[in-house]
Design a protein around this motif. Structure first.
Motif, PDB file in Angstrom:
ATOM      1  N   THR A  20       0.851  -1.195   0.000  1.00 14.69           N
ATOM      2  CA  THR A  20       0.000   0.000   0.000  1.00 14.69           C
ATOM      3  C   THR A  20       0.876   1.231   0.000  1.00 14.69           C
ATOM      4  O   THR A  20       1.826   1.328   0.778  1.00 14.69           O
ATOM      5  CB  THR A  20      -0.913   0.024   1.240  1.00 14.69           C
ATOM      6  N   PHE A  21       0.536   2.166  -0.886  1.00 24.05           N
ATOM      7  CA  PHE A  21       1.267   3.417  -0.998  1.00 24.05           C
ATOM      8  C   PHE A  21       0.336   4.570  -0.624  1.00 24.05           C
ATOM      9  O   PHE A  21      -0.856   4.533  -0.916  1.00 24.05           O
ATOM     10  CB  PHE A  21       1.764   3.642  -2.433  1.00 24.05           C
ATOM     11  N   ARG A  22       0.932   5.608  -0.049  1.00 22.30           N
ATOM     12  CA  ARG A  22       0.142   6.766   0.365  1.00 22.30           C
ATOM     13  C   ARG A  22       0.571   7.994  -0.420  1.00 22.30           C
ATOM     14  O   ARG A  22       1.750   8.177  -0.743  1.00 22.30           O
ATOM     15  CB  ARG A  22       0.324   7.027   1.850  1.00 22.30           C
ATOM     16  N   CYS A  23      -0.388   8.865  -0.711  1.00 23.26           N
ATOM     17  CA  CYS A  23      -0.130  10.148  -1.376  1.00 23.26           C
ATOM     18  C   CYS A  23      -0.876  11.253  -0.635  1.00 23.26           C
ATOM     19  O   CYS A  23      -2.078  11.147  -0.393  1.00 23.26           O
ATOM     20  CB  CYS A  23      -0.597  10.099  -2.827  1.00 23.26           C
ATOM     21  N   ASP A  24      -0.163  12.309  -0.305  1.00 20.94           N
ATOM     22  CA  ASP A  24      -0.771  13.518   0.250  1.00 20.94           C
ATOM     23  C   ASP A  24      -0.650  14.632  -0.783  1.00 20.94           C
ATOM     24  O   ASP A  24       0.470  15.073  -1.088  1.00 20.94           O
ATOM     25  CB  ASP A  24      -0.085  13.917   1.551  1.00 20.94           C
ATOM     26  N   PRO A  25      -1.767  15.109  -1.318  1.00 20.53           N
ATOM     27  CA  PRO A  25      -1.698  16.139  -2.366  1.00 20.53           C
ATOM     28  C   PRO A  25      -1.410  17.519  -1.788  1.00 20.53           C
ATOM     29  O   PRO A  25      -1.397  17.707  -0.562  1.00 20.53           O
ATOM     30  CB  PRO A  25      -3.113  16.100  -2.957  1.00 20.53           C
ATOM     31  N   ILE A  26      -1.183  18.474  -2.662  1.00 21.71           N
ATOM     32  CA  ILE A  26      -1.105  19.873  -2.266  1.00 21.71           C
ATOM     33  C   ILE A  26      -2.442  20.236  -1.613  1.00 21.71           C
ATOM     34  O   ILE A  26      -3.509  19.853  -2.123  1.00 21.71           O
ATOM     35  CB  ILE A  26      -0.794  20.764  -3.484  1.00 21.71           C
ATOM     36  N   SER A  27      -2.395  20.951  -0.504  1.00 24.53           N
ATOM     37  CA  SER A  27      -3.554  21.051   0.383  1.00 24.53           C
ATOM     38  C   SER A  27      -4.816  21.590  -0.288  1.00 24.53           C
ATOM     39  O   SER A  27      -5.906  21.116  -0.022  1.00 24.53           O
ATOM     40  CB  SER A  27      -3.214  21.900   1.600  1.00 24.53           C
ATOM     41  N   GLU A  28      -4.713  22.549  -1.169  1.00 19.93           N
ATOM     42  CA  GLU A  28      -5.923  23.107  -1.773  1.00 19.93           C
ATOM     43  C   GLU A  28      -6.363  22.382  -3.044  1.00 19.93           C
ATOM     44  O   GLU A  28      -7.363  22.740  -3.661  1.00 19.93           O
ATOM     45  CB  GLU A  28      -5.727  24.599  -2.076  1.00 19.93           C
ATOM     46  N   SER A  66      -6.267  -1.279  -6.413  1.00 16.07           N
ATOM     47  CA  SER A  66      -7.393  -0.494  -5.922  1.00 16.07           C
ATOM     48  C   SER A  66      -6.869   0.779  -5.279  1.00 16.07           C
ATOM     49  O   SER A  66      -5.729   0.841  -4.822  1.00 16.07           O
ATOM     50  CB  SER A  66      -8.226  -1.294  -4.916  1.00 16.07           C
ATOM     51  N   ALA A  67      -7.704   1.801  -5.273  1.00 16.30           N
ATOM     52  CA  ALA A  67      -7.308   3.086  -4.695  1.00 16.30           C
ATOM     53  C   ALA A  67      -8.479   3.659  -3.919  1.00 16.30           C
ATOM     54  O   ALA A  67      -9.636   3.415  -4.238  1.00 16.30           O
ATOM     55  CB  ALA A  67      -6.865   4.053  -5.786  1.00 16.30           C
ATOM     56  N   GLU A  68      -8.129   4.439  -2.898  1.00 14.34           N
ATOM     57  CA  GLU A  68      -9.138   5.092  -2.066  1.00 14.34           C
ATOM     58  C   GLU A  68      -8.692   6.515  -1.755  1.00 14.34           C
ATOM     59  O   GLU A  68      -7.506   6.822  -1.717  1.00 14.34           O
ATOM     60  CB  GLU A  68      -9.325   4.339  -0.742  1.00 14.34           C
ATOM     61  N   ARG A  69      -9.680   7.332  -1.479  1.00 18.95           N
ATOM     62  CA  ARG A  69      -9.420   8.689  -0.976  1.00 18.95           C
ATOM     63  C   ARG A  69     -10.583   9.023  -0.043  1.00 18.95           C
ATOM     64  O   ARG A  69     -11.448   9.812  -0.369  1.00 18.95           O
ATOM     65  CB  ARG A  69      -9.328   9.689  -2.127  1.00 18.95           C
ATOM     66  N   PRO A  70     -10.608   8.406   1.120  1.00 21.78           N
ATOM     67  CA  PRO A  70     -11.808   8.379   1.957  1.00 21.78           C
ATOM     68  C   PRO A  70     -12.326   9.734   2.432  1.00 21.78           C
ATOM     69  O   PRO A  70     -13.518   9.930   2.553  1.00 21.78           O
ATOM     70  CB  PRO A  70     -11.387   7.505   3.143  1.00 21.78           C
ATOM     71  N   LEU A  77      -3.005   3.724  -2.658  1.00 17.87           N
ATOM     72  CA  LEU A  77      -3.044   2.794  -3.774  1.00 17.87           C
ATOM     73  C   LEU A  77      -2.567   1.447  -3.246  1.00 17.87           C
ATOM     74  O   LEU A  77      -1.478   1.358  -2.675  1.00 17.87           O
ATOM     75  CB  LEU A  77      -2.146   3.264  -4.915  1.00 17.87           C
ATOM     76  N   GLU A  78      -3.383   0.420  -3.397  1.00 15.76           N
ATOM     77  CA  GLU A  78      -3.022  -0.906  -2.920  1.00 15.76           C
ATOM     78  C   GLU A  78      -2.864  -1.854  -4.094  1.00 15.76           C
ATOM     79  O   GLU A  78      -3.666  -1.833  -5.040  1.00 15.76           O
ATOM     80  CB  GLU A  78      -4.083  -1.470  -1.962  1.00 15.76           C
ATOM     81  N   ILE A  79      -1.839  -2.661  -4.037  1.00 17.66           N
ATOM     82  CA  ILE A  79      -1.643  -3.738  -5.008  1.00 17.66           C
ATOM     83  C   ILE A  79      -1.642  -5.042  -4.226  1.00 17.66           C
ATOM     84  O   ILE A  79      -0.827  -5.240  -3.324  1.00 17.66           O
ATOM     85  CB  ILE A  79      -0.322  -3.599  -5.781  1.00 17.66           C
ATOM     86  N   TYR A  90       5.581   4.372  -9.025  1.00 12.95           N
ATOM     87  CA  TYR A  90       4.184   4.765  -8.894  1.00 12.95           C
ATOM     88  C   TYR A  90       4.135   6.237  -8.491  1.00 12.95           C
ATOM     89  O   TYR A  90       4.674   6.634  -7.462  1.00 12.95           O
ATOM     90  CB  TYR A  90       3.463   3.865  -7.897  1.00 12.95           C
ATOM     91  N   LEU A  91       3.486   7.011  -9.335  1.00 13.18           N
ATOM     92  CA  LEU A  91       3.479   8.462  -9.186  1.00 13.18           C
ATOM     93  C   LEU A  91       2.088   8.953  -8.818  1.00 13.18           C
ATOM     94  O   LEU A  91       1.086   8.463  -9.329  1.00 13.18           O
ATOM     95  CB  LEU A  91       3.897   9.131 -10.494  1.00 13.18           C
TER      96      LEU A  91
END
Lengths: 113, 111
Positions: A20-28, A66-70, A77-79, A90-91
Protein backbone atom coordinates in the motif's frame (compact mmCIF):
# COMPACT_ATOMS: atom_id res chain seq x y z
CA UNK A 1 7.16 21.83 2.09
CA UNK A 2 3.71 22.27 0.54
CA UNK A 3 4.20 19.99 -2.47
CA UNK A 4 2.79 16.54 -3.11
CA UNK A 5 4.27 13.91 -0.81
CA UNK A 6 4.38 10.15 -1.19
CA UNK A 7 5.27 7.39 1.22
CA UNK A 8 7.23 5.20 1.13
CA UNK A 9 9.79 6.37 -1.41
CA UNK A 10 11.03 2.85 -1.98
CA UNK A 11 9.40 -0.52 -1.38
CA UNK A 12 10.92 -3.94 -1.89
CA UNK A 13 8.55 -6.85 -1.54
CA UNK A 14 8.30 -10.50 -2.38
CA UNK A 15 5.97 -11.78 -5.06
CA UNK A 16 2.51 -12.47 -3.70
CA UNK A 17 2.64 -9.87 -0.93
CA UNK A 18 0.27 -6.91 -0.71
CA UNK A 19 1.61 -3.36 -0.73
CA UNK A 20 0.00 0.00 0.00
CA UNK A 21 1.27 3.42 -1.00
CA UNK A 22 0.14 6.77 0.37
CA UNK A 23 -0.13 10.15 -1.38
CA UNK A 24 -0.77 13.52 0.25
CA UNK A 25 -1.70 16.14 -2.37
CA UNK A 26 -1.11 19.87 -2.27
CA UNK A 27 -3.55 21.05 0.38
CA UNK A 28 -5.92 23.11 -1.77
CA UNK A 29 -5.95 20.62 -4.66
CA UNK A 30 -9.09 18.53 -4.90
CA UNK A 31 -8.07 16.42 -7.87
CA UNK A 32 -5.68 13.52 -7.32
CA UNK A 33 -4.20 11.17 -9.91
CA UNK A 34 -2.24 7.93 -9.79
CA UNK A 35 0.17 6.93 -12.54
CA UNK A 36 2.64 4.13 -13.13
CA UNK A 37 5.89 4.69 -14.98
CA UNK A 38 8.34 2.12 -16.29
CA UNK A 39 11.80 2.81 -17.66
CA UNK A 40 11.85 4.67 -20.94
CA UNK A 41 8.12 5.35 -20.97
CA UNK A 42 5.89 8.25 -20.10
CA UNK A 43 3.57 7.96 -17.10
CA UNK A 44 0.63 5.60 -17.55
CA UNK A 45 -2.66 6.81 -16.06
CA UNK A 46 -4.25 4.51 -13.48
CA UNK A 47 -7.05 6.34 -11.69
CA UNK A 48 -8.36 9.75 -10.69
CA UNK A 49 -10.28 11.32 -7.80
CA UNK A 50 -12.14 14.56 -7.43
CA UNK A 51 -12.45 15.09 -3.71
CA UNK A 52 -13.41 11.65 -2.35
CA UNK A 53 -15.12 10.48 -5.55
CA UNK A 54 -13.17 8.09 -7.77
CA UNK A 55 -14.28 9.29 -11.18
CA UNK A 56 -12.25 6.93 -13.32
CA UNK A 57 -10.92 3.51 -12.42
CA UNK A 58 -11.25 1.55 -15.63
CA UNK A 59 -7.55 2.08 -16.33
CA UNK A 60 -6.43 0.30 -13.19
CA UNK A 61 -4.22 -2.46 -14.50
CA UNK A 62 -6.13 -5.36 -12.98
CA UNK A 63 -8.48 -6.15 -10.13
CA UNK A 64 -5.41 -6.51 -7.93
CA UNK A 65 -5.12 -2.71 -7.99
CA UNK A 66 -7.39 -0.49 -5.92
CA UNK A 67 -7.31 3.09 -4.69
CA UNK A 68 -9.14 5.09 -2.07
CA UNK A 69 -9.42 8.69 -0.98
CA UNK A 70 -11.81 8.38 1.96
CA UNK A 71 -11.95 11.95 3.20
CA UNK A 72 -10.98 13.75 0.06
CA UNK A 73 -7.49 14.46 1.35
CA UNK A 74 -4.79 11.77 1.19
CA UNK A 75 -5.13 8.73 -1.05
CA UNK A 76 -3.86 5.16 -0.93
CA UNK A 77 -3.04 2.79 -3.77
CA UNK A 78 -3.02 -0.91 -2.92
CA UNK A 79 -1.64 -3.74 -5.01
CA UNK A 80 -2.63 -7.20 -3.90
CA UNK A 81 -0.70 -10.38 -4.68
CA UNK A 82 2.16 -8.48 -6.28
CA UNK A 83 3.85 -9.82 -9.39
CA UNK A 84 7.31 -9.09 -10.77
CA UNK A 85 5.67 -7.14 -13.59
CA UNK A 86 4.34 -4.67 -11.02
CA UNK A 87 7.88 -3.37 -10.45
CA UNK A 88 7.76 0.29 -11.50
CA UNK A 89 7.63 3.85 -10.22
CA UNK A 90 4.18 4.77 -8.89
CA UNK A 91 3.48 8.46 -9.19
CA UNK A 92 0.82 10.61 -7.60
CA UNK A 93 -0.16 14.04 -8.90
CA UNK A 94 -2.67 16.66 -7.85
CA UNK A 95 -4.36 19.66 -9.42
CA UNK A 96 -6.97 22.30 -8.82
CA UNK A 97 -10.42 21.72 -10.31
CA UNK A 98 -10.04 24.97 -12.19
CA UNK A 99 -6.75 23.95 -13.78
CA UNK A 100 -5.44 20.90 -15.57
CA UNK A 101 -1.82 21.53 -14.55
CA UNK A 102 -0.80 18.47 -12.60
CA UNK A 103 1.97 18.52 -10.02
CA UNK A 104 3.75 15.32 -9.13
CA UNK A 105 5.05 13.88 -5.92
CA UNK A 106 8.47 12.21 -5.71
CA UNK A 107 7.06 8.77 -6.47
CA UNK A 108 7.27 5.36 -4.86
CA UNK A 109 9.64 2.92 -6.49
CA UNK A 110 8.36 -0.64 -6.14
CA UNK A 111 10.59 -3.66 -6.62
CA UNK A 112 8.94 -7.07 -6.57
CA UNK A 113 11.39 -9.94 -6.08
CA UNK B 1 -6.10 5.52 -30.19
CA UNK B 2 -4.85 8.89 -29.06
CA UNK B 3 -1.07 9.19 -29.33
CA UNK B 4 1.67 11.61 -28.48
CA UNK B 5 4.94 11.11 -30.33
CA UNK B 6 8.40 12.31 -29.40
CA UNK B 7 11.83 11.48 -30.72
CA UNK B 8 13.49 9.43 -27.99
CA UNK B 9 16.92 10.94 -28.65
CA UNK B 10 19.36 11.40 -27.17
CA UNK B 11 19.56 14.94 -28.45
CA UNK B 12 23.02 16.35 -27.84
CA UNK B 13 23.42 20.14 -27.72
CA UNK B 14 26.49 22.23 -26.85
CA UNK B 15 26.32 24.37 -23.74
CA UNK B 16 25.00 27.82 -24.53
CA UNK B 17 23.16 26.74 -27.68
CA UNK B 18 19.41 26.46 -28.26
CA UNK B 19 17.84 23.05 -27.64
CA UNK B 20 14.72 22.32 -29.68
CA UNK B 21 12.36 19.55 -28.61
CA UNK B 22 9.35 18.50 -30.65
CA UNK B 23 6.12 16.64 -30.02
CA UNK B 24 3.23 15.66 -32.28
CA UNK B 25 -0.21 14.52 -31.20
CA UNK B 26 -2.98 12.66 -32.95
CA UNK B 27 -6.20 14.05 -31.41
CA UNK B 28 -7.37 17.24 -33.10
CA UNK B 29 -9.64 18.19 -30.18
CA UNK B 30 -6.73 18.40 -27.73
CA UNK B 31 -6.82 21.71 -25.89
CA UNK B 32 -4.06 21.71 -23.27
CA UNK B 33 -0.39 20.98 -23.77
CA UNK B 34 2.34 20.52 -21.21
CA UNK B 35 6.09 20.08 -21.06
CA UNK B 36 7.58 18.26 -18.09
CA UNK B 37 11.24 17.75 -17.23
CA UNK B 38 12.30 14.50 -15.59
CA UNK B 39 15.75 13.84 -14.17
CA UNK B 40 16.87 10.23 -13.96
CA UNK B 41 15.19 8.47 -11.04
CA UNK B 42 13.03 11.48 -10.21
CA UNK B 43 9.41 12.42 -10.88
CA UNK B 44 8.21 14.73 -13.68
CA UNK B 45 8.37 18.47 -13.01
CA UNK B 46 6.05 20.86 -14.85
CA UNK B 47 7.97 23.40 -16.94
CA UNK B 48 5.40 24.96 -19.25
CA UNK B 49 1.74 24.77 -20.16
CA UNK B 50 0.32 26.21 -23.37
CA UNK B 51 -3.26 26.46 -24.55
CA UNK B 52 -3.30 28.81 -27.57
CA UNK B 53 -1.53 28.83 -30.90
CA UNK B 54 1.73 30.72 -30.93
CA UNK B 55 4.61 31.16 -28.54
CA UNK B 56 4.71 31.33 -24.75
CA UNK B 57 7.93 32.38 -23.07
CA UNK B 58 9.08 31.78 -19.49
CA UNK B 59 12.68 32.66 -18.78
CA UNK B 60 14.94 30.53 -20.99
CA UNK B 61 12.02 28.34 -22.07
CA UNK B 62 9.66 28.97 -24.99
CA UNK B 63 6.75 26.67 -25.84
CA UNK B 64 5.33 26.82 -29.35
CA UNK B 65 1.93 25.43 -30.34
CA UNK B 66 0.55 24.86 -33.83
CA UNK B 67 -2.86 23.20 -33.61
CA UNK B 68 -3.34 23.07 -37.38
CA UNK B 69 -0.20 20.96 -37.74
CA UNK B 70 -0.77 19.21 -34.41
CA UNK B 71 2.64 19.84 -32.94
CA UNK B 72 4.04 21.50 -29.90
CA UNK B 73 7.68 22.30 -29.30
CA UNK B 74 9.92 23.47 -26.49
CA UNK B 75 12.95 25.70 -27.02
CA UNK B 76 15.58 26.05 -24.35
CA UNK B 77 17.88 29.03 -24.85
CA UNK B 78 21.39 29.28 -23.41
CA UNK B 79 21.36 25.57 -22.59
CA UNK B 80 23.10 24.55 -19.37
CA UNK B 81 24.43 21.14 -18.28
CA UNK B 82 21.69 21.17 -15.61
CA UNK B 83 19.13 21.08 -18.42
CA UNK B 84 20.26 17.54 -19.23
CA UNK B 85 17.17 15.44 -18.55
CA UNK B 86 14.28 13.69 -20.28
CA UNK B 87 11.57 16.06 -21.50
CA UNK B 88 8.04 14.70 -21.57
CA UNK B 89 5.22 16.12 -23.65
CA UNK B 90 1.65 15.66 -22.36
CA UNK B 91 -1.66 16.51 -24.00
CA UNK B 92 -5.17 16.89 -22.58
CA UNK B 93 -8.63 17.32 -24.08
CA UNK B 94 -10.55 20.21 -22.64
CA UNK B 95 -13.09 17.98 -20.93
CA UNK B 96 -10.84 15.05 -20.20
CA UNK B 97 -8.92 14.68 -16.95
CA UNK B 98 -6.47 12.21 -18.46
CA UNK B 99 -3.13 13.38 -19.79
CA UNK B 100 -1.78 11.48 -22.79
CA UNK B 101 2.01 11.26 -22.54
CA UNK B 102 4.85 10.90 -24.97
CA UNK B 103 7.73 8.62 -24.06
CA UNK B 104 10.07 11.58 -23.71
CA UNK B 105 13.17 12.96 -25.41
CA UNK B 106 16.50 12.59 -23.62
CA UNK B 107 18.47 15.83 -23.83
CA UNK B 108 22.19 15.99 -23.17
CA UNK B 109 23.92 19.36 -22.84
CA UNK B 110 27.64 19.02 -23.48
CA UNK B 111 29.95 21.45 -21.60
Amino acid sequence: DTGVSQDPRHKITKRGQNVTFRCDPISEHNRLYWYRQTLGQGPEFLTYFQNEAQLEKSRLLSDRFSAERPKGSFSTLEIQRTEQGDSAMYLCASSLTSSDEQFFGPGTRLTVL
Amino acid sequence: QKEVEQNSGPLSVPEGAIASLNCTYSDRVSQSFFWYRQYSGKSPELIMSIYSNGDKEDGRFTAQLNKASQYVSLLIRDSQPSDSATYLCAVNEDSNYQLIWGAGTKLIIKP
